[in-house]
Design an enzyme around this catalytic site. Sequence first.
Site, PDB file in Angstrom:
ATOM      1  N   HIS A  55      47.279  66.744  43.552  1.00 54.23           N
ATOM      2  CA  HIS A  55      47.645  65.321  43.504  1.00 54.23           C
ATOM      3  C   HIS A  55      49.119  65.213  43.112  1.00 54.23           C
ATOM      4  O   HIS A  55      49.511  65.725  42.069  1.00 54.23           O
ATOM      5  CB  HIS A  55      46.770  64.580  42.494  1.00 54.23           C
ATOM      6  CG  HIS A  55      47.342  63.264  42.078  1.00 54.23           C
ATOM      7  ND1 HIS A  55      47.668  62.277  42.983  1.00 54.23           N
ATOM      8  CD2 HIS A  55      47.682  62.768  40.864  1.00 54.23           C
ATOM      9  CE1 HIS A  55      48.176  61.243  42.331  1.00 54.23           C
ATOM     10  NE2 HIS A  55      48.207  61.514  41.046  1.00 54.23           N
ATOM     11  N   GLU A  67      43.298  62.286  35.378  1.00 52.08           N
ATOM     12  CA  GLU A  67      42.701  62.005  36.691  1.00 52.08           C
ATOM     13  C   GLU A  67      41.509  62.909  37.004  1.00 52.08           C
ATOM     14  O   GLU A  67      41.083  62.991  38.154  1.00 52.08           O
ATOM     15  CB  GLU A  67      43.751  62.137  37.796  1.00 52.08           C
ATOM     16  CG  GLU A  67      44.891  61.134  37.714  1.00 52.08           C
ATOM     17  CD  GLU A  67      44.446  59.689  37.924  1.00 52.08           C
ATOM     18  OE1 GLU A  67      43.224  59.456  38.083  1.00 52.08           O
ATOM     19  OE2 GLU A  67      45.299  58.802  37.897  1.00 52.08           O
ATOM     20  N   HIS A  88      50.359  54.252  43.754  1.00 55.22           N
ATOM     21  CA  HIS A  88      50.289  55.430  42.890  1.00 55.22           C
ATOM     22  C   HIS A  88      50.878  56.695  43.537  1.00 55.22           C
ATOM     23  O   HIS A  88      52.007  57.078  43.245  1.00 55.22           O
ATOM     24  CB  HIS A  88      48.819  55.605  42.476  1.00 55.22           C
ATOM     25  CG  HIS A  88      48.559  56.723  41.543  1.00 55.22           C
ATOM     26  ND1 HIS A  88      47.379  56.858  40.859  1.00 55.22           N
ATOM     27  CD2 HIS A  88      49.308  57.788  41.176  1.00 55.22           C
ATOM     28  CE1 HIS A  88      47.423  57.943  40.105  1.00 55.22           C
ATOM     29  NE2 HIS A  88      48.585  58.536  40.297  1.00 55.22           N
ATOM     30  N   HIS A  97      53.041  62.830  43.369  1.00 54.74           N
ATOM     31  CA  HIS A  97      53.711  61.527  43.517  1.00 54.74           C
ATOM     32  C   HIS A  97      54.910  61.719  44.437  1.00 54.74           C
ATOM     33  O   HIS A  97      55.979  61.160  44.193  1.00 54.74           O
ATOM     34  CB  HIS A  97      54.180  61.001  42.155  1.00 54.74           C
ATOM     35  CG  HIS A  97      53.054  60.687  41.212  1.00 54.74           C
ATOM     36  ND1 HIS A  97      53.262  60.284  39.916  1.00 54.74           N
ATOM     37  CD2 HIS A  97      51.695  60.721  41.384  1.00 54.74           C
ATOM     38  CE1 HIS A  97      52.087  60.074  39.321  1.00 54.74           C
ATOM     39  NE2 HIS A  97      51.129  60.350  40.188  1.00 54.74           N
TER      40      HIS A  97
HETATM   41 ZN    ZN Z   1      49.117  60.406  39.654  1.00 54.73          ZN
END
Ligand code: ZN
Length: 221
Positions: A100, A81, A163, A102
């Site tokens: 970032h 990413e 996502h 989840h």
């Molecule tokens: Zn991710």
Amino acid sequence: MIYAELREAVCAYAIRMWKAGLVVGSAGNVSARVRGEGHFVITPSSIAYDELTPDQIMVVDAEGDLLELDDEELARAPSFETPVHLGVYAARPDVHAIVHTHSRWASARAVARVPIPPVVDEMVVYLGGPVELADYAASGSDELAAAVVRALGPRSAVLLSAHGVLTTGKDLKKAFKNAELVEHVAEVVTRAEQIRGGVLPHLPAEVVEAEQQMYAIVKGM
Ligand SMILES: [Zn+2]
């Protein structure tokens, strides 16, 4: 090892993110801007957090090209990413760190594609207002980077369709706190919507405006 201190910090916060349950496996990533150098340090792709060490934290330039290559580093790649991180850094000079994750509730809303409306005071003060939803684009693509930058705007958190979630900060501590806060807010708002059985009352516009002014100050503290 160049930028040793910052790479140690990125490694520590990545492990903290994993231990806090904000990601599972090798998902998620953490990065930081090297002030004044035009370089960025970022977690590597596909390495389990219980095996992560500071020397594995990668260094890239603004184009995403790797710096300080040695034989061992050639065997690794920076986070998949990386384009999203670099896109945000380019668009937001005030951002010096990105987390970032989840995390479950934020990701649930991202998968349901429902943004988080500004219904909680603290999210306006610390995140800058609503947590908007970036349009879906393939992981790792420039299209995703553009969508994230667009939906993030001047705020400090954004949902990635189907996502997860991304938060920013003036440093790693702040970006990590925002990752914890956005998860908390996502859970509270989702449960409140369930209790009420529908759309929640928004904060008064003048309150949101005053809190956004506070955000502009608090963001840099
Ligand atoms: Zn991710």
